[in-house]
Motif scaffolding. Structure first.
Motif, PDB file in Angstrom:
ATOM      1  N   PRO A 103     -10.513 -56.431  29.939  1.00 58.38           N
ATOM      2  CA  PRO A 103     -11.280 -56.768  28.730  1.00 58.38           C
ATOM      3  C   PRO A 103     -12.496 -55.870  28.526  1.00 58.38           C
ATOM      4  O   PRO A 103     -12.837 -55.527  27.395  1.00 58.38           O
ATOM      5  CB  PRO A 103     -11.699 -58.226  28.966  1.00 58.38           C
ATOM      6  N   ILE A 104     -13.155 -55.471  29.632  1.00 58.83           N
ATOM      7  CA  ILE A 104     -14.321 -54.593  29.523  1.00 58.83           C
ATOM      8  C   ILE A 104     -13.897 -53.221  29.024  1.00 58.83           C
ATOM      9  O   ILE A 104     -14.543 -52.629  28.150  1.00 58.83           O
ATOM     10  CB  ILE A 104     -15.034 -54.470  30.884  1.00 58.83           C
ATOM     11  N   ILE A 105     -12.798 -52.691  29.557  1.00 59.96           N
ATOM     12  CA  ILE A 105     -12.303 -51.388  29.118  1.00 59.96           C
ATOM     13  C   ILE A 105     -11.959 -51.435  27.640  1.00 59.96           C
ATOM     14  O   ILE A 105     -12.284 -50.520  26.871  1.00 59.96           O
ATOM     15  CB  ILE A 105     -11.073 -50.973  29.955  1.00 59.96           C
ATOM     16  N   ARG A 106     -11.301 -52.524  27.223  1.00 58.84           N
ATOM     17  CA  ARG A 106     -10.936 -52.661  25.813  1.00 58.84           C
ATOM     18  C   ARG A 106     -12.184 -52.699  24.937  1.00 58.84           C
ATOM     19  O   ARG A 106     -12.241 -52.065  23.878  1.00 58.84           O
ATOM     20  CB  ARG A 106     -10.103 -53.919  25.614  1.00 58.84           C
ATOM     21  N   LEU A 107     -13.205 -53.440  25.372  1.00 59.93           N
ATOM     22  CA  LEU A 107     -14.439 -53.539  24.590  1.00 59.93           C
ATOM     23  C   LEU A 107     -15.132 -52.190  24.481  1.00 59.93           C
ATOM     24  O   LEU A 107     -15.578 -51.793  23.401  1.00 59.93           O
ATOM     25  CB  LEU A 107     -15.361 -54.576  25.225  1.00 59.93           C
ATOM     26  N   LEU A 108     -15.224 -51.471  25.595  1.00 59.89           N
ATOM     27  CA  LEU A 108     -15.912 -50.188  25.589  1.00 59.89           C
ATOM     28  C   LEU A 108     -15.174 -49.155  24.756  1.00 59.89           C
ATOM     29  O   LEU A 108     -15.791 -48.332  24.068  1.00 59.89           O
ATOM     30  CB  LEU A 108     -16.085 -49.685  27.023  1.00 59.89           C
ATOM     31  N   LEU A 109     -13.849 -49.181  24.816  1.00 65.15           N
ATOM     32  CA  LEU A 109     -13.071 -48.210  24.052  1.00 65.15           C
ATOM     33  C   LEU A 109     -13.114 -48.481  22.556  1.00 65.15           C
ATOM     34  O   LEU A 109     -13.090 -47.559  21.743  1.00 65.15           O
ATOM     35  CB  LEU A 109     -11.617 -48.203  24.536  1.00 65.15           C
ATOM     36  N   THR A 110     -13.156 -49.764  22.189  1.00 68.20           N
ATOM     37  CA  THR A 110     -13.130 -50.113  20.768  1.00 68.20           C
ATOM     38  C   THR A 110     -14.505 -50.091  20.126  1.00 68.20           C
ATOM     39  O   THR A 110     -14.619 -50.155  18.900  1.00 68.20           O
ATOM     40  CB  THR A 110     -12.510 -51.513  20.566  1.00 68.20           C
ATOM     41  N   ALA A 111     -15.573 -49.999  20.930  1.00 67.89           N
ATOM     42  CA  ALA A 111     -16.919 -49.966  20.356  1.00 67.89           C
ATOM     43  C   ALA A 111     -17.135 -48.686  19.556  1.00 67.89           C
ATOM     44  O   ALA A 111     -17.725 -48.714  18.474  1.00 67.89           O
ATOM     45  CB  ALA A 111     -17.971 -50.082  21.464  1.00 67.89           C
ATOM     46  N   GLU A 112     -16.692 -47.564  20.078  1.00 62.65           N
ATOM     47  CA  GLU A 112     -16.786 -46.271  19.392  1.00 62.65           C
ATOM     48  C   GLU A 112     -15.441 -45.551  19.538  1.00 62.65           C
ATOM     49  O   GLU A 112     -15.334 -44.552  20.249  1.00 62.65           O
ATOM     50  CB  GLU A 112     -17.924 -45.427  19.987  1.00 62.65           C
ATOM     51  N   PRO A 113     -14.384 -46.023  18.866  1.00 60.07           N
ATOM     52  CA  PRO A 113     -13.041 -45.505  19.127  1.00 60.07           C
ATOM     53  C   PRO A 113     -12.877 -44.028  18.787  1.00 60.07           C
ATOM     54  O   PRO A 113     -12.243 -43.277  19.541  1.00 60.07           O
ATOM     55  CB  PRO A 113     -12.142 -46.387  18.250  1.00 60.07           C
ATOM     56  N   LYS A 114     -13.435 -43.588  17.659  1.00 60.09           N
ATOM     57  CA  LYS A 114     -13.263 -42.186  17.270  1.00 60.09           C
ATOM     58  C   LYS A 114     -13.927 -41.242  18.259  1.00 60.09           C
ATOM     59  O   LYS A 114     -13.344 -40.229  18.656  1.00 60.09           O
ATOM     60  CB  LYS A 114     -13.819 -41.977  15.860  1.00 60.09           C
ATOM     61  N   SER A 115     -15.149 -41.584  18.663  1.00 56.60           N
ATOM     62  CA  SER A 115     -15.844 -40.730  19.642  1.00 56.60           C
ATOM     63  C   SER A 115     -15.104 -40.725  20.975  1.00 56.60           C
ATOM     64  O   SER A 115     -15.018 -39.690  21.645  1.00 56.60           O
ATOM     65  CB  SER A 115     -17.280 -41.223  19.833  1.00 56.60           C
ATOM     66  N   MET A 116     -14.568 -41.894  21.376  1.00 56.15           N
ATOM     67  CA  MET A 116     -13.829 -41.968  22.630  1.00 56.15           C
ATOM     68  C   MET A 116     -12.560 -41.119  22.579  1.00 56.15           C
ATOM     69  O   MET A 116     -12.228 -40.421  23.543  1.00 56.15           O
ATOM     70  CB  MET A 116     -13.472 -43.425  22.947  1.00 56.15           C
ATOM     71  N   ILE A 117     -11.852 -41.170  21.456  1.00 55.37           N
ATOM     72  CA  ILE A 117     -10.618 -40.382  21.330  1.00 55.37           C
ATOM     73  C   ILE A 117     -10.938 -38.894  21.358  1.00 55.37           C
ATOM     74  O   ILE A 117     -10.277 -38.109  22.057  1.00 55.37           O
ATOM     75  CB  ILE A 117      -9.884 -40.768  20.035  1.00 55.37           C
ATOM     76  N   ARG A 118     -11.954 -38.483  20.615  1.00 55.32           N
ATOM     77  CA  ARG A 118     -12.331 -37.066  20.625  1.00 55.32           C
ATOM     78  C   ARG A 118     -12.808 -36.647  22.006  1.00 55.32           C
ATOM     79  O   ARG A 118     -12.493 -35.548  22.483  1.00 55.32           O
ATOM     80  CB  ARG A 118     -13.420 -36.813  19.583  1.00 55.32           C
ATOM     81  N   GLY A 119     -13.582 -37.516  22.671  1.00 58.54           N
ATOM     82  CA  GLY A 119     -14.049 -37.190  24.015  1.00 58.54           C
ATOM     83  C   GLY A 119     -12.903 -37.067  25.002  1.00 58.54           C
ATOM     84  O   GLY A 119     -12.894 -36.161  25.861  1.00 58.54           O
ATOM     85  N   ALA A 120     -11.906 -37.977  24.906  1.00 59.33           N
ATOM     86  CA  ALA A 120     -10.746 -37.905  25.794  1.00 59.33           C
ATOM     87  C   ALA A 120      -9.955 -36.620  25.545  1.00 59.33           C
ATOM     88  O   ALA A 120      -9.492 -35.958  26.491  1.00 59.33           O
ATOM     89  CB  ALA A 120      -9.855 -39.129  25.579  1.00 59.33           C
ATOM     90  N   ALA A 121      -9.795 -36.267  24.259  1.00 56.64           N
ATOM     91  CA  ALA A 121      -9.072 -35.027  23.940  1.00 56.64           C
ATOM     92  C   ALA A 121      -9.804 -33.814  24.507  1.00 56.64           C
ATOM     93  O   ALA A 121      -9.183 -32.894  25.077  1.00 56.64           O
ATOM     94  CB  ALA A 121      -8.913 -34.898  22.426  1.00 56.64           C
ATOM     95  N   LEU A 122     -11.135 -33.814  24.386  1.00 56.14           N
ATOM     96  CA  LEU A 122     -11.903 -32.692  24.927  1.00 56.14           C
ATOM     97  C   LEU A 122     -11.852 -32.668  26.450  1.00 56.14           C
ATOM     98  O   LEU A 122     -11.889 -31.581  27.058  1.00 56.14           O
ATOM     99  CB  LEU A 122     -13.354 -32.788  24.441  1.00 56.14           C
ATOM    100  N   SER A 123     -11.772 -33.835  27.092  1.00 58.79           N
ATOM    101  CA  SER A 123     -11.643 -33.858  28.554  1.00 58.79           C
ATOM    102  C   SER A 123     -10.364 -33.158  28.990  1.00 58.79           C
ATOM    103  O   SER A 123     -10.358 -32.387  29.971  1.00 58.79           O
ATOM    104  CB  SER A 123     -11.635 -35.304  29.048  1.00 58.79           C
ATOM    105  N   VAL A 124      -9.270 -33.425  28.283  1.00 58.64           N
ATOM    106  CA  VAL A 124      -7.996 -32.771  28.597  1.00 58.64           C
ATOM    107  C   VAL A 124      -8.081 -31.280  28.294  1.00 58.64           C
ATOM    108  O   VAL A 124      -7.614 -30.435  29.082  1.00 58.64           O
ATOM    109  CB  VAL A 124      -6.852 -33.420  27.801  1.00 58.64           C
ATOM    110  N   ILE A 125      -8.717 -30.942  27.161  1.00 57.22           N
ATOM    111  CA  ILE A 125      -8.829 -29.528  26.784  1.00 57.22           C
ATOM    112  C   ILE A 125      -9.628 -28.751  27.823  1.00 57.22           C
ATOM    113  O   ILE A 125      -9.294 -27.601  28.159  1.00 57.22           O
ATOM    114  CB  ILE A 125      -9.472 -29.409  25.382  1.00 57.22           C
ATOM    115  N   VAL A 126     -10.697 -29.367  28.342  1.00 55.16           N
ATOM    116  CA  VAL A 126     -11.509 -28.694  29.369  1.00 55.16           C
ATOM    117  C   VAL A 126     -10.655 -28.351  30.585  1.00 55.16           C
ATOM    118  O   VAL A 126     -10.691 -27.222  31.102  1.00 55.16           O
ATOM    119  CB  VAL A 126     -12.697 -29.585  29.773  1.00 55.16           C
ATOM    120  N   LEU A 127      -9.868 -29.321  31.071  1.00 54.21           N
ATOM    121  CA  LEU A 127      -9.033 -29.069  32.248  1.00 54.21           C
ATOM    122  C   LEU A 127      -7.922 -28.066  31.944  1.00 54.21           C
ATOM    123  O   LEU A 127      -7.620 -27.199  32.780  1.00 54.21           O
ATOM    124  CB  LEU A 127      -8.435 -30.395  32.734  1.00 54.21           C
TER     125      LEU A 127
END
Length: 535
Positions: free
Chosen positions: A6-30
């Motif tokens: 539930p905590i993960i769901r809450l944190l991810l849905t609080a700022e979903p667009k920023s989280m998705i872009r951040g996750a994509a950039l994390s993969v791009i960095v690696l």
């Protein structure tokens, strides 16, 4: 893990667009890191071979070097963007979580709030939320980015260097890395949770010791209390050392794994180069990519080491009580009924509007407990407010009718105006009238008036003055039933008489019930009852 979902769901849905872009950039960095090292390895090997073959002048060095610059600069920019987006989104999500938890506490009814210690609850919320700041940044995103990166790299290596080289890198990393992380989780989950739990206990203990230092000194308990806190600190440090050892062992195991996978990629690539299936430059790509993939593992290891701390915090947050829903149907006040009716084995009492009663009896005889029952802050079946059982009133409605002033003063750091304003929006004239009713107006005027600054808990006023200020605040609520627990304790007889008379003058139509050890024969009181629950 169940408590974390539930905590993960809450944190991810609080700022979903920023989280998705951040996750994509994390993969791009690696991916850019793997591509950078793979391209650099190919470029160095191809350049060396061209030089040995004597065709170096014809070798195109511009496009590979441009690719290396692009990947290096792009990786730096992607890393900056990933940190900016994910950290900003996580901090916003944690702020929302703090607000949610505090609102949950504020939404509790008076009975539940009476069981809370404000500073202890606030310390727990702050510590638990701080413990959860790594759920996304050190656990979810690094783990997801590492998995996605390994899969993409596997497909890219299969296309460039063949399935055998790709399988050597993927199958060398993933199963063994999973085993290392599993072992790290088993070794660290208990120490990590205990470190967080004992750290919170140590903070609460320090707060309690500082707050109660005078009582501890008078009882000669300060040394013993210090010894208890030092024991907690020693135990915490021991757990931290065990956690640090597990973390360092895991990082060492991952370093050995990187060397082993790199060597395996070298052997497989060399075998294919020897068979003529790959040229030497292409065969070297797998070696350098294997080295680059090592970057994906340590960040996730740190998250795994903190898993116990995060899971424990999530469990405590999940167990925090939620607001108790109000009664759906508001009970109708019956004007013909007494404001207060009590019919219990300890007390039988009816109190009409404009009447005042006093409860007397020995200390510990149950006077305060009876007031708590009447205020709806303790279980009782024999208490009725305006003809309706007190337990059937919605808490918000009950607070508009009943106001209780306990023995312990509850004041905040701020001005006297701010303390009085806690009763609701009130004009200055009403504030001065309430202060005069409790014989505090001259004291306040002699200072800075309503702008007089008080410290935490009302520091700056004597005990009797602080008690009278809370009485004034209660009077501004203008309740139908006013409950007073030892309102004149610590006051001289003249001031006590003035306060009791002032309370009645301020609230001529209210029913008043007070517990007293003295002045029970004051003219304000129409009814006197003796109570002793211990009988």
């Amino acid at each position: 893990m169940k408590a974390l979902l539930p905590i993960i769901r809450l944190l991810l849905t609080a700022e979903p667009k920023s989280m998705i872009r951040g996750a994509a950039l994390s993969v791009i960095v690696l991916l850019m890191g793997a591509a950078l090292l793979g391209l650099s390895g190919w470029f160095i090997t191809a350049t060396g071979i061209a030089g040995l073959a004597g065709i170096g002048i014809a070798f195109d060095v511009f496009r590979p070097s441009a690719g290396v610059r692009f990947l290096a600069l792009g990786r730096t920019a992607a890393r900056y963007g990933e940190r900016l987006l994910t950290h900003d989104a996580t901090l916003r999500a944690l702020a929302a979580l703090r607000v949610t938890l505090l609102r949950r506490q504020v939404g509790l009814d008076a009975r539940a709030l009476a069981r809370l210690r404000g500073e202890a609850e606030l310390t727990r919320i702050i510590s638990d939320v701080d413990a959860l700041d790594g759920v996304i940044l050190r656990f979810v995103l690094p783990g997801l980015a590492a998995l996605v990166t390994h899969l993409i790299v596997f497909l890219a290596l299969a296309w460039l260097a063949g399935w055998a080289v790709a399988a050597a890198v993927l199958l060398g990393y993933v199963p063994v890395a999973v085993l290392v992380f599993w072992r790290l989780a088993r070794q660290s989950i208990v120490p990590s949770d205990q470190v967080e739990t004992q750290s919170q206990a140590l903070r609460r203990g320090m707060i309690d010791m500082i707050r109660d230092r005078q009582a501890l000194i008078l009882r000669a308990r300060i040394t013993a209390r210090e010894a208890d806190l030092l024991a907690i600190d020693a135990s915490t440090r021991k757990m931290m050392r065990a956690l640090d050892l597990s973390d360092r062992n895991a990082i060492a195991a991952l370093s050995v794994l990187t060397a082993a996978v790199t060597g395996l990629a070298l052997l497989v690539g060399a075998a294919f180069v020897g068979q003529g299936a790959l040229d030497p430059a292409t065969g070297a790509i797998g070696v350098f990519v294997a080295l680059a993939l090592a970057e994906a593992l340590p960040p996730f290891a740190r998250g795994v080491a903190d898993f116990g701390r995060m899971a424990g915090a999530a469990k405590r947050i999940g167990q925090a009580p939620g607001p108790i829903p109000a009664t759906a149907v508001r009970p109708d006040a019956k004007p013909d009924e007494p404001v207060l009716s009590v019919d219990t084995p300890e007390l039988a009492l009816q109190l009409e509007a404009g009447k005042a009663a006093v409860l007397t009896g020995p200390s510990g005889g149950g006077k305060t407990s009876m007031l708590m029952q009447i205020a709806g802050m303790a279980a009782s079946e024999g208490v009725f407010i305006l003809g309706t059982r007190v337990t059937e009133w919605p808490d918000a409605e009950l607070r508009n009718i009943v106001t209780m002033v306990p023995q312990r003063s509850a004041l905040i750091a701020g001005t006297i105006r701010e303390n009085l304003s806690l009763s609701g929006e009130t004009k200055d004239e009403e504030m001065w009238r309430a202060l005069a009713a409790v014989a505090l107006d001259d004291v306040v005027r002699a200072r800075d008036g309503l702008e007089t600054q008080l410290g935490e808990g009302g520091t700056g006023l004597s005990g009797g003055q602080a008690r009278r200020l809370t009485l004034a605040r209660a009077l501004l609520r203008k309740p139908k039933l006013l409950l007073l627990d030892e309102p004149i304790e610590g006051l001289d007889d003249a001031t006590a008489s003035r306060v009791l008379t002032g309370i009645r003058g301020m609230l001529p139509e209210a029913a008043i019930l007070a517990t007293l050890h003295r002045s029970a024969d004051h003219p304000v009181f129409n009814i006197s009852q003796k109570i002793d629950i211990r009988r």
